[in-house]
Design an enzyme around this catalytic site. Structure first.
Site, PDB file in Angstrom:
ATOM      1  N   ASN A  90       4.730  -7.097  -7.497  1.00 46.64           N
ATOM      2  CA  ASN A  90       3.474  -6.351  -7.456  1.00 46.64           C
ATOM      3  C   ASN A  90       3.311  -5.604  -8.799  1.00 46.64           C
ATOM      4  O   ASN A  90       4.031  -4.644  -9.082  1.00 46.64           O
ATOM      5  CB  ASN A  90       3.547  -5.375  -6.260  1.00 46.64           C
ATOM      6  N   LYS A 110       2.775  -1.771  -8.651  1.00 50.80           N
ATOM      7  CA  LYS A 110       4.016  -1.020  -8.416  1.00 50.80           C
ATOM      8  C   LYS A 110       4.824  -0.949  -9.703  1.00 50.80           C
ATOM      9  O   LYS A 110       5.344   0.103 -10.065  1.00 50.80           O
ATOM     10  CB  LYS A 110       4.887  -1.779  -7.410  1.00 50.80           C
ATOM     11  N   ASP A 147      10.701  -0.773  -1.170  1.00 50.59           N
ATOM     12  CA  ASP A 147       9.905  -1.324  -0.074  1.00 50.59           C
ATOM     13  C   ASP A 147       9.073  -0.164   0.441  1.00 50.59           C
ATOM     14  O   ASP A 147       9.568   0.951   0.621  1.00 50.59           O
ATOM     15  CB  ASP A 147      10.774  -1.917   1.026  1.00 50.59           C
ATOM     16  N   THR A 203      10.087  -6.366  -8.293  1.00 50.21           N
ATOM     17  CA  THR A 203       8.812  -6.431  -7.565  1.00 50.21           C
ATOM     18  C   THR A 203       7.913  -7.495  -8.172  1.00 50.21           C
ATOM     19  O   THR A 203       7.939  -7.710  -9.381  1.00 50.21           O
ATOM     20  CB  THR A 203       8.079  -5.070  -7.565  1.00 50.21           C
ATOM     21  N   HIS A 247       4.260   8.827  -2.680  1.00 50.99           N
ATOM     22  CA  HIS A 247       5.539   8.488  -2.048  1.00 50.99           C
ATOM     23  C   HIS A 247       6.477   7.827  -3.073  1.00 50.99           C
ATOM     24  O   HIS A 247       7.657   8.130  -3.125  1.00 50.99           O
ATOM     25  CB  HIS A 247       5.267   7.556  -0.868  1.00 50.99           C
TER      26      HIS A 247
HETATM   27  P1  ITT Z   1       7.168  -6.516  -3.685  1.00 54.15           P
HETATM   28  O1  ITT Z   1       7.758  -6.745  -2.305  1.00 54.15           O
HETATM   29  O2  ITT Z   1       7.310  -7.713  -4.553  1.00 54.15           O
HETATM   30  O3  ITT Z   1       7.669  -5.264  -4.317  1.00 54.15           O
HETATM   31  P2  ITT Z   1       4.741  -5.935  -2.201  1.00 54.15           P
HETATM   32  O4  ITT Z   1       3.374  -5.514  -2.601  1.00 54.15           O
HETATM   33  O5  ITT Z   1       4.856  -7.054  -1.188  1.00 54.15           O
HETATM   34  O6  ITT Z   1       5.573  -6.311  -3.529  1.00 54.15           O
HETATM   35  P3  ITT Z   1       5.924  -4.216  -0.245  1.00 54.15           P
HETATM   36  O7  ITT Z   1       6.493  -5.325   0.537  1.00 54.15           O
HETATM   37  O8  ITT Z   1       6.768  -2.986  -0.460  1.00 54.15           O
HETATM   38  O9  ITT Z   1       5.526  -4.686  -1.716  1.00 54.15           O
HETATM   39  O10 ITT Z   1       4.553  -3.847   0.429  1.00 54.15           O
HETATM   40  C1  ITT Z   1       3.955  -2.686   0.109  1.00 54.15           C
HETATM   41  C2  ITT Z   1       2.519  -2.740   0.604  1.00 54.15           C
HETATM   42  O11 ITT Z   1       2.206  -1.443   1.112  1.00 54.15           O
HETATM   43  C3  ITT Z   1       1.598  -2.989  -0.571  1.00 54.15           C
HETATM   44  O12 ITT Z   1       1.302  -4.360  -0.737  1.00 54.15           O
HETATM   45  C4  ITT Z   1       0.396  -2.152  -0.186  1.00 54.15           C
HETATM   46  O13 ITT Z   1      -0.406  -2.858   0.712  1.00 54.15           O
HETATM   47  C5  ITT Z   1       1.016  -0.974   0.549  1.00 54.15           C
HETATM   48  N1  ITT Z   1       1.352   0.109  -0.407  1.00 54.15           N
HETATM   49  C6  ITT Z   1       2.591   0.528  -0.795  1.00 54.15           C
HETATM   50  N2  ITT Z   1       2.507   1.493  -1.719  1.00 54.15           N
HETATM   51  C7  ITT Z   1       1.187   1.697  -1.930  1.00 54.15           C
HETATM   52  C8  ITT Z   1       0.455   2.551  -2.775  1.00 54.15           C
HETATM   53  O14 ITT Z   1       1.053   3.379  -3.640  1.00 54.15           O
HETATM   54  N3  ITT Z   1      -0.875   2.497  -2.725  1.00 54.15           N
HETATM   55  C9  ITT Z   1      -1.511   1.667  -1.884  1.00 54.15           C
HETATM   56  N4  ITT Z   1      -0.907   0.808  -1.060  1.00 54.15           N
HETATM   57  C10 ITT Z   1       0.449   0.812  -1.081  1.00 54.15           C
END
Ligand code: ITT
Length: 198
Positions: free
Chosen positions: A10, A13, A70, A8, A180
């Protein structure tokens, strides 16, 4: 100690995953621990396919097990949107503008039910024939305005079912119990322990 790469970009995360996997006895490496640069898109319409794609793209460059998640928020009144597009919902894709867009899409709508979904995939190598997959769901509703200052993404506008605090107001330890992502990680642990070659 076994090592595992968390696929990731992020940081929020990554920190959540590290703190929930603390008792796994594994060392979680981030993409920043490698000198190569990783890039992946999210081309699919399901969380599962995108998670597997991310894990595979990272696995091309490292010879260690890779864990990817994801995730996103699915809003009932918007037919499940923003869903897999949660991180790219608004034009500039920042957390703040994504939240603003969601609040304005729900302006005047009384059904504010929403569910966070997380699909987690673990592969032991690029050509792993049997990726391990787990899911987590966190139900609640979208608030009328932002409340709270911790967390990331949609946390400030998500009030989990049965809670009096948004995900951005509750202590991080509560989010680690309920979210989640926490559920998906706990189920992944069970999958790993069940897997004959785990
Ligand atoms: P990676 O793909 O590099 O892991 P990303 O942030 O782009 O990073 P995702 O594509 O899985 O990850 O997008 C998840 C989005 O959904 C994230 O950017 C948030 O906007 C939202 N999200 C997911 N989990 C969350 C959480 O626990 N709390 C708040 N928002 C969340």
């Amino acid at each position: 100690m076994k090592e595992i790469v968390i696929a990731t970009n992020n940081n929020h995360k990554f920190s959540e995953i590290v703190s929930i996997t603390q008792d796994w006895g594994v060392n979680c490496l981030s993409l920043n621990d490698f000198t190569c640069s990783f890039s992946y898109d999210e081309p699919y319409f399901s969380f599962m396919e995108n998670a597997l794609h991310k894990a595979r793209e990272v696995s091309k460059l490292v010879s260690l097990p890779v864990l990817a998640d994801d995730s996103g928020i699915c809003v009932d009144a918007l037919n499940g949107k923003p869903g897999v597009f949660s991180s790219r919902y608004s034009e500039d894709g920042t957390d703040e503008s994504n939240r603003r867009k969601l609040l304005s899409a729900l302006h005047g709508i009384s059904n504010r039910q929403a569910t966070f979904i997380c699909v987690m995939v673990l592969i032991r190598s690029y050509s792993d024939l049997c990726p391990l997959v787990s899911y987590g769901f966190w139900s609640g509703c979208i608030t009328l305005e932002e409340v709270g200052e911790t967390g990331f993404g949609y946390d400030r506008i998500f009030l989990p079912l049965g809670c009096k605090q948004t995900a951005a107001e509750m202590p991080p330890s509560s989010k680690r119990d309920l979210s989640h992502r926490a559920q998906a990680i706990r189920k992944m642990r069970e999958e790993i322990l069940r897997c004959p070659w785990g």
